[in-house]
Scaffold this motif. Structure first.
Motif, mmCIF file in Angstrom:
data_model
loop_
_atom_site.group_PDB
_atom_site.id
_atom_site.type_symbol
_atom_site.label_atom_id
_atom_site.label_comp_id
_atom_site.label_asym_id
_atom_site.label_seq_id
_atom_site.Cartn_x
_atom_site.Cartn_y
_atom_site.Cartn_z
ATOM 1 N N ASP A 3 0.789 -1.158 0.064
ATOM 2 C CA ASP A 3 0.095 -0.024 -0.017
ATOM 3 C C ASP A 3 0.898 1.152 -0.038
ATOM 4 O O ASP A 3 1.962 1.401 0.656
ATOM 5 C CB ASP A 3 -0.978 0.020 1.336
ATOM 6 C CG ASP A 3 -2.161 -1.002 1.204
ATOM 7 O OD1 ASP A 3 -2.041 -1.929 0.321
ATOM 8 O OD2 ASP A 3 -2.973 -0.656 2.015
ATOM 9 N N LEU A 212 5.364 -2.762 -12.875
ATOM 10 C CA LEU A 212 4.957 -1.462 -13.603
ATOM 11 C C LEU A 212 6.110 -0.597 -13.285
ATOM 12 O O LEU A 212 6.875 -0.021 -14.154
ATOM 13 C CB LEU A 212 3.813 -0.851 -12.971
ATOM 14 C CG LEU A 212 3.617 0.507 -13.661
ATOM 15 C CD1 LEU A 212 3.500 0.436 -15.202
ATOM 16 C CD2 LEU A 212 2.402 1.045 -13.227
ATOM 17 N N GLY B 15 -4.301 0.784 -2.485
ATOM 18 C CA GLY B 15 -4.028 -0.375 -1.894
ATOM 19 C C GLY B 15 -5.353 -1.104 -0.962
ATOM 20 O O GLY B 15 -6.228 -0.644 -1.054
ATOM 21 N N VAL B 222 3.957 -2.771 -21.774
ATOM 22 C CA VAL B 222 4.508 -4.084 -21.423
ATOM 23 C C VAL B 222 4.091 -4.807 -20.167
ATOM 24 O O VAL B 222 3.387 -5.878 -20.270
ATOM 25 C CB VAL B 222 5.994 -4.462 -21.543
ATOM 26 C CG1 VAL B 222 6.403 -5.725 -21.040
ATOM 27 C CG2 VAL B 222 6.683 -3.995 -22.772
ATOM 28 N N THR B 223 3.700 -3.945 -19.314
ATOM 29 C CA THR B 223 3.241 -4.614 -17.816
ATOM 30 C C THR B 223 1.805 -4.577 -17.863
ATOM 31 O O THR B 223 1.257 -5.706 -17.515
ATOM 32 C CB THR B 223 3.401 -3.522 -16.924
ATOM 33 O OG1 THR B 223 4.713 -3.010 -16.797
ATOM 34 C CG2 THR B 223 2.767 -3.605 -15.361
ATOM 35 N N ASN B 226 1.400 -7.977 -20.070
ATOM 36 C CA ASN B 226 1.894 -9.259 -19.155
ATOM 37 C C ASN B 226 0.679 -9.385 -18.307
ATOM 38 O O ASN B 226 0.683 -10.688 -17.934
ATOM 39 C CB ASN B 226 3.052 -8.930 -18.344
ATOM 40 C CG ASN B 226 4.163 -8.725 -19.463
ATOM 41 O OD1 ASN B 226 4.176 -9.458 -20.492
ATOM 42 N ND2 ASN B 226 5.422 -8.583 -19.048
ATOM 43 N N ASN B 227 0.054 -8.506 -17.552
ATOM 44 C CA ASN B 227 -0.789 -8.756 -16.525
ATOM 45 C C ASN B 227 -2.281 -9.001 -16.806
ATOM 46 O O ASN B 227 -3.008 -9.528 -16.309
ATOM 47 C CB ASN B 227 -0.832 -7.603 -15.435
ATOM 48 C CG ASN B 227 0.642 -7.891 -14.613
ATOM 49 O OD1 ASN B 227 0.501 -8.460 -13.649
ATOM 50 N ND2 ASN B 227 1.492 -7.085 -15.107
ATOM 51 N N ASN B 239 -2.181 -9.031 -7.217
ATOM 52 C CA ASN B 239 -0.974 -8.463 -7.958
ATOM 53 C C ASN B 239 -1.255 -8.008 -9.299
ATOM 54 O O ASN B 239 -0.889 -6.659 -9.604
ATOM 55 C CB ASN B 239 0.145 -9.526 -7.560
ATOM 56 C CG ASN B 239 0.292 -9.509 -6.169
ATOM 57 O OD1 ASN B 239 0.670 -8.589 -5.559
ATOM 58 N ND2 ASN B 239 0.612 -10.660 -5.940
ATOM 59 N N ALA B 242 -3.564 -5.047 -9.335
ATOM 60 C CA ALA B 242 -2.850 -3.790 -9.041
ATOM 61 C C ALA B 242 -1.788 -3.115 -10.017
ATOM 62 O O ALA B 242 -1.929 -2.000 -10.446
ATOM 63 C CB ALA B 242 -2.057 -3.996 -7.788
ATOM 64 N N GLU B 243 -1.365 -4.092 -10.813
ATOM 65 C CA GLU B 243 -0.336 -3.446 -11.891
ATOM 66 C C GLU B 243 -1.446 -2.622 -12.743
ATOM 67 O O GLU B 243 -0.923 -1.760 -13.142
ATOM 68 C CB GLU B 243 0.319 -4.501 -12.333
ATOM 69 C CG GLU B 243 1.303 -5.555 -11.628
ATOM 70 C CD GLU B 243 2.368 -4.595 -11.464
ATOM 71 O OE1 GLU B 243 2.789 -3.676 -11.860
ATOM 72 O OE2 GLU B 243 3.326 -5.443 -10.525
ATOM 73 N N TRP B 246 -2.803 0.792 -11.249
ATOM 74 C CA TRP B 246 -1.831 1.891 -11.365
ATOM 75 C C TRP B 246 -1.471 2.530 -12.696
ATOM 76 O O TRP B 246 -1.237 3.619 -12.915
ATOM 77 C CB TRP B 246 -0.752 1.456 -10.253
ATOM 78 C CG TRP B 246 0.336 2.663 -9.887
ATOM 79 C CD1 TRP B 246 1.588 2.346 -9.504
ATOM 80 C CD2 TRP B 246 0.102 3.944 -9.538
ATOM 81 N NE1 TRP B 246 2.278 3.398 -9.092
ATOM 82 C CE2 TRP B 246 1.334 4.523 -9.099
ATOM 83 C CE3 TRP B 246 -0.952 4.687 -9.782
ATOM 84 C CZ2 TRP B 246 1.350 5.980 -8.598
ATOM 85 C CZ3 TRP B 246 -0.834 6.065 -9.224
ATOM 86 C CH2 TRP B 246 0.074 6.692 -8.633
ATOM 87 N N ALA B 247 -1.327 1.317 -13.596
ATOM 88 C CA ALA B 247 -0.991 1.844 -14.965
ATOM 89 C C ALA B 247 -1.961 2.462 -15.381
ATOM 90 O O ALA B 247 -1.965 3.458 -16.350
ATOM 91 C CB ALA B 247 -0.659 0.432 -15.530
ATOM 92 N N LEU B 250 -1.631 6.161 -14.317
ATOM 93 C CA LEU B 250 -0.599 6.824 -14.666
ATOM 94 C C LEU B 250 -0.527 6.920 -16.308
ATOM 95 O O LEU B 250 -0.004 7.822 -16.828
ATOM 96 C CB LEU B 250 0.861 6.092 -14.597
ATOM 97 C CG LEU B 250 1.116 5.877 -13.058
ATOM 98 C CD1 LEU B 250 2.498 5.115 -12.758
ATOM 99 C CD2 LEU B 250 1.266 7.308 -12.282
#
Lengths: 390, 390
Positions: A3, A212, B15, B222-223, B226-227, B239, B242-243, B246-247, B250
């Motif tokens: 977190d 990431l 989180g 790429v992230t 992949n996820n 997980n 989460a990737e 957040w991606a 951003l």
């Protein structure tokens, strides 16, 4: 991923014409301005005159704190605080690199605190407001232009303390790559090492599932490595300077910390080198970081170091084992530092093993009993790392 | 790299335990709260109850705007503005995806404007302040949680307008990947396509010397790639969620726009598809983007598309030419979209060529005579792209 909370409010003006935005910021925050800078370089490149011209056009009242040196001192901070309090300064404006900016941060906070500004660094007091702070960056290295940290040294006992607080975020930072054209090659090289170290301290984490930010950090590292030879060869290459300058700010603005814990042992081990010998921070990091890597490799560090080797140093994936791949990556990192004209061993700096125990003990003591989180280091670990750096 | 200004003040709480930060934010901004959300999903996953529990603990007065739909409407915005004005609301809190957040943004701005909130979208008026806005995100897609944009549709003529203003940045956004566990696979897939499109619209630029942001964008793409298979296979994989979450933030917070101009033609061409047929935005982008790529390939697009193919789609560098490499990259992108259960052609959606001219004319007209900057498109170009999507 763990977190996290993330916020970075600093407004960035980037590019050839970025200085023109200073006018609007002065109008916004007030024209009673304290200018904080180092030596003559900002005068030599004509930046001082340009800044003063803009301030004059805004009918600004300007006070000055100059002569800021590397490892900036508390004395100048106190002088600046006094000027701010006596003159109702409305905007603290740093022009320079990390030292000028860190001094300005300490002044902007100290001006809003009744006691000794050193209290704030010793956590003996807290300010509840801060003067608006702006920066004009002339050196890509410390990343202070977009960070929440400030590091000041008290002259009386050479005690060096850092303070992280949201109050340290500049309201605005002006980044013009042209201001870095005339930096001496050694300073450019040290800046590059420092920028990469800020990225690598965050990269080497035990937190899993951080793909990431791992990949974004690798992207930034590769970019710096690709552009470094260009600026070393051709110091006035705008594009390469721009890549490194923006990377330098993003390296330390905490985006690359999101969802993970960093390590920071190499930084602390380097501080002892700089304190004891007259070694620049970046030059010291070029010595300490590879040694740290070699040491943690055998402390369950193979996997991440091999990832670093493959994705950042472009080590082909045919070395048979993560360990061999990682070692080749470290060797290439050392080779890269050499290509910048830097050394990677203590011997090359005429430093032997005589102070190793003393530095290790001091570093661990300052760390409160240990350093690092990728591998938690005690005194014997720190000694071993310094020895690997011989 | 071109000159730029960049600032993103939104505070992110990310989180599993991020919701607990809502209390402090309510204490900070005030406990007269307007809650903005969509349908029943936030009640189904228990989030509504949790939010209300926190608000009750803060003795909050809560008003509600619910029933926000995709392509959110002006009507609800007006209702929300009225509630804010009548009740001196202090905090507008969106719980949901882009539609709830965009509605909340329009309300928070409209509440500080005397006239019709639609004026703000038609640039007939400007607000000079905004109500504090917070978001709790339940869908990774639009990136509105960290962006300065809001898109609203006026029901009377189905006119869709976007507005970008610093006032649109949320004060805080709470991102808990767990809230996305129960999304239907189709919505997850559409979100992934939308996130990648936000990155790719910024990536395909004619601005040269943008290595840092190119590489960081590639890292993010790429992230996500992949996820994506992980979350499609196992929707409650924290997980991987989460990737992507957040991606997704951003992707659209303008960091990846720094120093460059974006393209955005594919987004505009897709809007026409969504307007005319009942196609979700992400599903439409999976159709339009590959077609756009194929079209611009022969308009001097080979080099950047080949870079995309190599660095993002991992096309081996042995296809003999940039063009072949790029084509293989596009084919792999289509394959990726298929792997998410999406289609990449109009025919698969029972759409023929009957409306192509009409859509092309409308899109170019709304774009003010052209679309895009990587390649500037006119009506015949837009038609050709729709035809490549058949």
């Amino acid at each position: 991923m763990i977190d996290f909370a993330f916020q970075n409010p600093t407004k960035i003006y980037f590019g050839r014409d970025s200085l023109q935005n200073l006018s609007g910021e002065v109008r916004r925050y007030g024209n009673r301005v304290l200018l904080v800078y180092g030596g003559g370089s900002i005068k030599r490149i004509g930046l001082y005159d340009k800044v003063m011209e803009i301030l004059r056009a805004e009918n600004a009242h300007v006070w000055e704190i100059s002569g800021v040196l590397p490892n900036p001192r508390l004395g100048l901070v106190k002088e600046g605080v006094k000027l701010c309090k006596e003159n109702d300064v409305q905007l603290v404006l740093a022009v320079g690199g990390g030292s000028a900016i860190d001094t300005a941060k300490a002044i902007a906070n100290g001006a809003c605190y009744d006691g000794d500004p050193w209290d704030l660094f010793e956590r003996k007091g807290e300010n509840t407001s801060v003067l608006p702070l702006g920066t004009i960056v002339t050196l890509s290295a410390a990343g202070s232009e977009m960070s929440d940290s400030s590091v000041i040294t008290r002259e009386s006992d050479m005690c060096k303390r850092g303070r992280n607080t949201p109050f340290n975020y500049p309201k605005f930072s002006i980044l013009n790559p042209e201001y870095t054209f005339t930096l001496p090659p050694f300073q450019t090289a040290c800046g590059i090492v420092d920028i990469m170290a800020h990225m690598m301290e965050r990269y080497f984490t035990r937190v899993e599932n951080v793909e990431l930010i791992d990949r974004m950090t690798e992207a930034a590292l590769v970019t710096v490595i690709n552009n470094a030879p260009v600026v070393m060869e051709k110091p006035d290459d705008y594009n390469a300077r721009a890549e490194i300058m923006w990377a330098g700010a993003l390296a330390h603005n905490n985006l690359l910390s999101t969802g993970r814990t960093g390590d920071w042992a190499s930084h602390k081990l380097e501080h002892e080198l700089s304190a004891l010998y007259d070694i620049a921070h970046g030059a010291g990091l070029a010595i300490v970081f590879p040694a740290w890597m070699k040491y943690v490799l055998d402390k369950d560090g193979e996997k991440k170091l091999a990832q670093f080797a493959r994705r950042v140093m472009h080590v082909e994936d045919d070395f048979g084992s993560d360990r061999e791949t990682a070692l080749e990556g470290i060797a290439r990192l050392e080779g890269f530092y050499h290509s910048l004209g830097l050394t990677t061993t203590l011997h090359e700096n005429s430093i032997g093993q005589e102070d190793i125990t003393r530095m290790a003990e001091r570093a661990i003591k300052l760390g409160g009993g240990s350093l690092g989180s990728f591998v938690k280091l005690g005194v014997s670990d720190a000694e071993a790392i310094y020895r690997l750096a011989l």
